[in-house]
Design a protein around this motif. Structure first.
Motif, mmCIF file in Angstrom:
data_model
loop_
_atom_site.group_PDB
_atom_site.id
_atom_site.type_symbol
_atom_site.label_atom_id
_atom_site.label_comp_id
_atom_site.label_asym_id
_atom_site.label_seq_id
_atom_site.Cartn_x
_atom_site.Cartn_y
_atom_site.Cartn_z
ATOM 1 N N GLY A 175 0.800 -1.215 0.000
ATOM 2 C CA GLY A 175 0.000 0.000 0.000
ATOM 3 C C GLY A 175 0.834 1.268 0.000
ATOM 4 O O GLY A 175 0.298 2.353 -0.218
ATOM 5 N N SER A 176 2.138 1.141 0.269
ATOM 6 C CA SER A 176 3.002 2.331 0.246
ATOM 7 C C SER A 176 4.128 2.176 -0.764
ATOM 8 O O SER A 176 5.154 2.843 -0.665
ATOM 9 C CB SER A 176 3.572 2.610 1.641
ATOM 10 O OG SER A 176 4.554 1.656 2.010
ATOM 11 N N GLU A 177 3.913 1.300 -1.737
ATOM 12 C CA GLU A 177 4.920 1.102 -2.781
ATOM 13 C C GLU A 177 5.168 2.411 -3.521
ATOM 14 O O GLU A 177 4.256 3.178 -3.797
ATOM 15 C CB GLU A 177 4.458 0.035 -3.784
ATOM 16 C CG GLU A 177 4.258 -1.348 -3.189
ATOM 17 C CD GLU A 177 2.871 -1.593 -2.615
ATOM 18 O OE1 GLU A 177 2.572 -2.747 -2.282
ATOM 19 O OE2 GLU A 177 2.096 -0.615 -2.513
ATOM 20 N N GLY A 178 6.431 2.653 -3.834
ATOM 21 C CA GLY A 178 6.793 3.872 -4.538
ATOM 22 C C GLY A 178 6.996 5.068 -3.639
ATOM 23 O O GLY A 178 7.414 6.137 -4.104
ATOM 24 N N GLU A 179 6.698 4.928 -2.360
ATOM 25 C CA GLU A 179 6.898 6.018 -1.410
ATOM 26 C C GLU A 179 8.285 5.915 -0.781
ATOM 27 O O GLU A 179 9.007 4.930 -0.987
ATOM 28 C CB GLU A 179 5.810 5.984 -0.327
ATOM 29 C CG GLU A 179 4.399 6.173 -0.887
ATOM 30 C CD GLU A 179 3.309 5.996 0.159
ATOM 31 O OE1 GLU A 179 3.651 5.711 1.338
ATOM 32 O OE2 GLU A 179 2.122 6.133 -0.191
ATOM 33 N N ALA A 180 8.659 6.928 -0.021
ATOM 34 C CA ALA A 180 9.994 6.943 0.588
ATOM 35 C C ALA A 180 9.941 7.550 1.987
ATOM 36 O O ALA A 180 10.825 8.298 2.384
ATOM 37 C CB ALA A 180 10.968 7.725 -0.296
ATOM 38 N N THR A 181 8.865 7.232 2.722
ATOM 39 C CA THR A 181 8.711 7.769 4.075
ATOM 40 C C THR A 181 8.584 6.649 5.093
ATOM 41 O O THR A 181 8.212 5.520 4.762
ATOM 42 C CB THR A 181 7.464 8.677 4.179
ATOM 43 O OG1 THR A 181 6.314 7.953 3.721
ATOM 44 C CG2 THR A 181 7.637 9.942 3.365
ATOM 45 N N GLN A 182 8.885 6.981 6.334
ATOM 46 C CA GLN A 182 8.629 6.105 7.479
ATOM 47 C C GLN A 182 7.979 6.968 8.546
ATOM 48 O O GLN A 182 8.576 7.919 9.040
ATOM 49 C CB GLN A 182 9.919 5.494 8.023
ATOM 50 C CG GLN A 182 9.733 4.663 9.284
ATOM 51 C CD GLN A 182 8.919 3.404 9.043
ATOM 52 O OE1 GLN A 182 9.231 2.608 8.168
ATOM 53 N NE2 GLN A 182 7.856 3.209 9.832
ATOM 54 N N ASP A 183 6.719 6.663 8.883
ATOM 55 C CA ASP A 183 5.979 7.439 9.876
ATOM 56 C C ASP A 183 5.984 6.728 11.218
ATOM 57 O O ASP A 183 5.925 5.491 11.281
ATOM 58 C CB ASP A 183 4.525 7.629 9.449
ATOM 59 C CG ASP A 183 4.358 8.579 8.270
ATOM 60 O OD1 ASP A 183 5.382 9.036 7.724
ATOM 61 O OD2 ASP A 183 3.201 8.842 7.898
ATOM 62 N N PHE A 184 6.018 7.524 12.283
ATOM 63 C CA PHE A 184 5.772 7.040 13.641
ATOM 64 C C PHE A 184 4.635 7.872 14.209
ATOM 65 O O PHE A 184 4.697 9.108 14.206
ATOM 66 C CB PHE A 184 7.024 7.169 14.510
ATOM 67 C CG PHE A 184 8.100 6.181 14.176
ATOM 68 C CD1 PHE A 184 8.110 4.913 14.747
ATOM 69 C CD2 PHE A 184 9.101 6.502 13.270
ATOM 70 C CE1 PHE A 184 9.105 3.988 14.421
ATOM 71 C CE2 PHE A 184 10.096 5.584 12.938
ATOM 72 C CZ PHE A 184 10.094 4.325 13.518
ATOM 73 N N VAL A 185 3.580 7.196 14.671
ATOM 74 C CA VAL A 185 2.395 7.853 15.217
ATOM 75 C C VAL A 185 2.314 7.497 16.690
ATOM 76 O O VAL A 185 2.200 6.324 17.043
ATOM 77 C CB VAL A 185 1.125 7.418 14.454
ATOM 78 C CG1 VAL A 185 -0.107 8.078 15.052
ATOM 79 C CG2 VAL A 185 1.256 7.768 12.970
ATOM 80 N N MET A 186 2.349 8.516 17.562
ATOM 81 C CA MET A 186 2.544 8.277 18.990
ATOM 82 C C MET A 186 1.581 9.094 19.847
ATOM 83 O O MET A 186 1.036 10.114 19.392
ATOM 84 C CB MET A 186 3.982 8.636 19.382
ATOM 85 C CG MET A 186 5.042 7.849 18.633
ATOM 86 S SD MET A 186 6.720 8.421 19.053
ATOM 87 C CE MET A 186 7.672 7.001 18.536
ATOM 88 N N VAL A 187 1.403 8.636 21.095
ATOM 89 C CA VAL A 187 0.567 9.311 22.082
ATOM 90 C C VAL A 187 1.344 9.367 23.385
ATOM 91 O O VAL A 187 2.217 8.531 23.641
ATOM 92 C CB VAL A 187 -0.781 8.576 22.267
ATOM 93 C CG1 VAL A 187 -1.634 9.234 23.342
ATOM 94 C CG2 VAL A 187 -1.548 8.532 20.943
ATOM 95 N N ASN A 188 1.032 10.356 24.230
ATOM 96 C CA ASN A 188 1.820 10.545 25.457
ATOM 97 C C ASN A 188 1.376 9.627 26.595
ATOM 98 O O ASN A 188 1.112 10.060 27.714
ATOM 99 C CB ASN A 188 1.770 12.009 25.912
ATOM 100 C CG ASN A 188 0.380 12.438 26.357
ATOM 101 O OD1 ASN A 188 -0.619 12.028 25.768
ATOM 102 N ND2 ASN A 188 0.313 13.263 27.385
ATOM 103 N N GLY A 189 1.331 8.352 26.314
ATOM 104 C CA GLY A 189 1.069 7.330 27.312
ATOM 105 C C GLY A 189 1.543 6.012 26.766
ATOM 106 O O GLY A 189 1.452 5.771 25.554
ATOM 107 N N PRO A 190 2.034 5.108 27.607
ATOM 108 C CA PRO A 190 2.640 3.878 27.108
ATOM 109 C C PRO A 190 1.657 2.825 26.626
ATOM 110 O O PRO A 190 2.066 1.876 25.943
ATOM 111 C CB PRO A 190 3.440 3.371 28.309
ATOM 112 C CG PRO A 190 2.748 3.934 29.500
ATOM 113 C CD PRO A 190 2.219 5.266 29.064
ATOM 114 N N VAL A 191 0.369 2.958 26.962
ATOM 115 C CA VAL A 191 -0.588 1.921 26.566
ATOM 116 C C VAL A 191 -1.788 2.529 25.861
ATOM 117 O O VAL A 191 -2.153 3.690 26.069
ATOM 118 C CB VAL A 191 -1.059 1.088 27.784
ATOM 119 C CG1 VAL A 191 0.107 0.343 28.407
ATOM 120 C CG2 VAL A 191 -1.756 1.961 28.817
#
Length: 420
Positions: A175-191
């Motif tokens: 689904g991301s073929e041809g792209e050149a990014t790496q995303d990290f999606v985070m929240v301010n809590g460990p769980v």
């Protein structure tokens, strides 16, 4: 450059976006990239380096096996329900405000450009995927709060931080073929706040049902919940439910630690990731209160004031899975014990002093970019039910915004593809 018809999204000749102030020279040797900084960045560069010793990673983390993932019954139906709930939120906010917003994390507080340095000499269990070789890449970072509607900051809820690494080589996720990014999606809590996809859907339906309710009532409820949460914490506890509903302390989001909450592949292994503030100016903001009285955008104003005078440095750390009983893949409400596997630094994110938010930046980031854990390398495929369910939900949310903004849905390949 000319804006596309029907939207405020600006494109360059490559139909992308452009970050000023960063240029890249590519070297053929092992895919390493070296940044050629212009004088604007050099004047404000951050030379901070940590002088602390970090723990070593576990010597024998568990290797990934497909058996660690167990899809829930009717997971496809749950995914359809999540898409419908997020679409309902987006349609409501679009009808009320005339601007297409994310179904969650609609309000941005800081929109930043910087770079990430992949550390050299990582041990083999950490030198995986993106982190296999030392390198430096540009990043785009977005600090937000969770709701899908844009609320007064006195409605105090958990915070999110997403960042997009650009120009990343390697085999891509489906689904991301041809792209050149790496995303990290985070929240301010460990769980994460729900143990199953069905529980996630139930929570999101509640959010959808209250999206267009009176903001004044939400402020009053948030104030009450903050008081209750303070009492709970005074006795050594913490209530994720109270915080999620509006009881988050009115503190500066720049001092927070942000977590992926759910795991990802880490090459041959399994890991969760977290972004820790480490430069002194940022750590001074941990748990620091922000005056939000009469300031509906007080968190944004605090970010603008901070980055006008300071830059910041964060460490991206990985926590490797060593025990599936104590560190499950499918239940993201379980906090992985750090005595079994500590978070270990794999990269360093640096941001120079800059204008942290503007209408022009908002058009480029809020309208022109999407962040998803499914934008990335096959070596860092998201794992577990929550991550699997996010894929169609995030794709729908991005499509909803881009179609109404008149902007095609394209991932930037380099810093030169972002403009504001």
């Amino acid at each position: 450059m000319k804006a596309l018809e029907g939207g405020g999204c600006r494109h360059n000749k490559a139909d992308g976006f452009r970050f000023p102030g960063f240029e890249l020279e590519q070297f053929a040797v092992r895919g390493v990239r070296k940044r050629r900084d212009d004088s604007r960045f050099l004047r404000s560069a951050i030379s901070w380096r940590p002088d602390v010793t970090h723990p070593a990673p576990p010597s024998a983390p568990l290797r990934y096996d497909p058996a660690v993932e167990q899809p829930e019954p009717d997971e496809a139906a749950t995914a359809d329900g999540l898409v419908a709930a997020l679409l309902s939120i987006s349609e409501t906010t679009y009808r009320d405000g005339g601007r297409p917003l994310r179904g969650v994390h609609a309000k941005s507080h800081a929109l930043l450009t910087g770079d990430i340095e992949i550390l050299a000499d990582l041990p083999p269990v950490l030198a995986q995927g993106l982190f296999a070789e030392p390198a430096r890449y540009p990043v785009a970072m977005r600090v937000s709060t969770i709701p899908g509607d844009v609320l007064d900051d006195n409605v105090s809820v958990p915070r999110g931080l997403a960042f997009k690494i650009m120009g990343v080589p390697g085999e891509r996720l489906e689904g991301s073929e041809g792209e050149a990014t790496q995303d990290f999606v985070m929240v301010n809590g460990p769980v994460f706040g729900a143990s199953t996809g069905k529980a996630f859907l139930k929570n999101l339906k509640l959010v959808a049902a209250t999206t267009d309710r009176a903001e004044g009532a939400k402020k009053v409820l948030s104030s009450v919940l903050q008081g209750v949460e303070s009492l709970v914490e005074a006795f050594g506890g913490k209530s994720a439910t109270l915080i999620q509903m509006g009881g988050h302390p009115e503190t500066n989001p720049l001092g927070e630690t942000y977590y992926t909450q759910a795991p990802l592949l880490h090459g041959d292994y399994i890991a969760k990731f977290a972004l820790f503030p480490v430069s002194p100016e940022l750590t001074a903001l941990t748990d620091a209160p922000v005056d939000l009285v009469g300031k509906p955008d007080g968190l944004r104003e605090a970010a603008i004031a901070f980055f006008r005078a300071h830059g910041g440095v964060w460490e991206l750390r990985a926590q490797l899975c060593t025990d599936l009983e104590a560190m499950p893949v499918e239940d993201s409400t379980v906090q992985w014990p750090e005595d079994k596997s500590p978070y270990v630094t794999v990269a360093r994110v640096s941001v120079a002093p800059q204008q942290a938010w503007s209408e022009a930046k908002s058009k480029a980031f809020d309208d022109g970019l999407s962040f998803s854990p499914w934008h990335g390398l096959a070596a860092h495929r998201p794992l577990g039910s929550i991550m699997r369910l996010r894929k169609p939900a995030y794709r729908m949310s991005a499509r909803f915004r881009f179609m109404r903004n008149g902007c095609p849905m394209r991932e930037p390949k380099s810093s030169e593809d972002v403009s504001y």
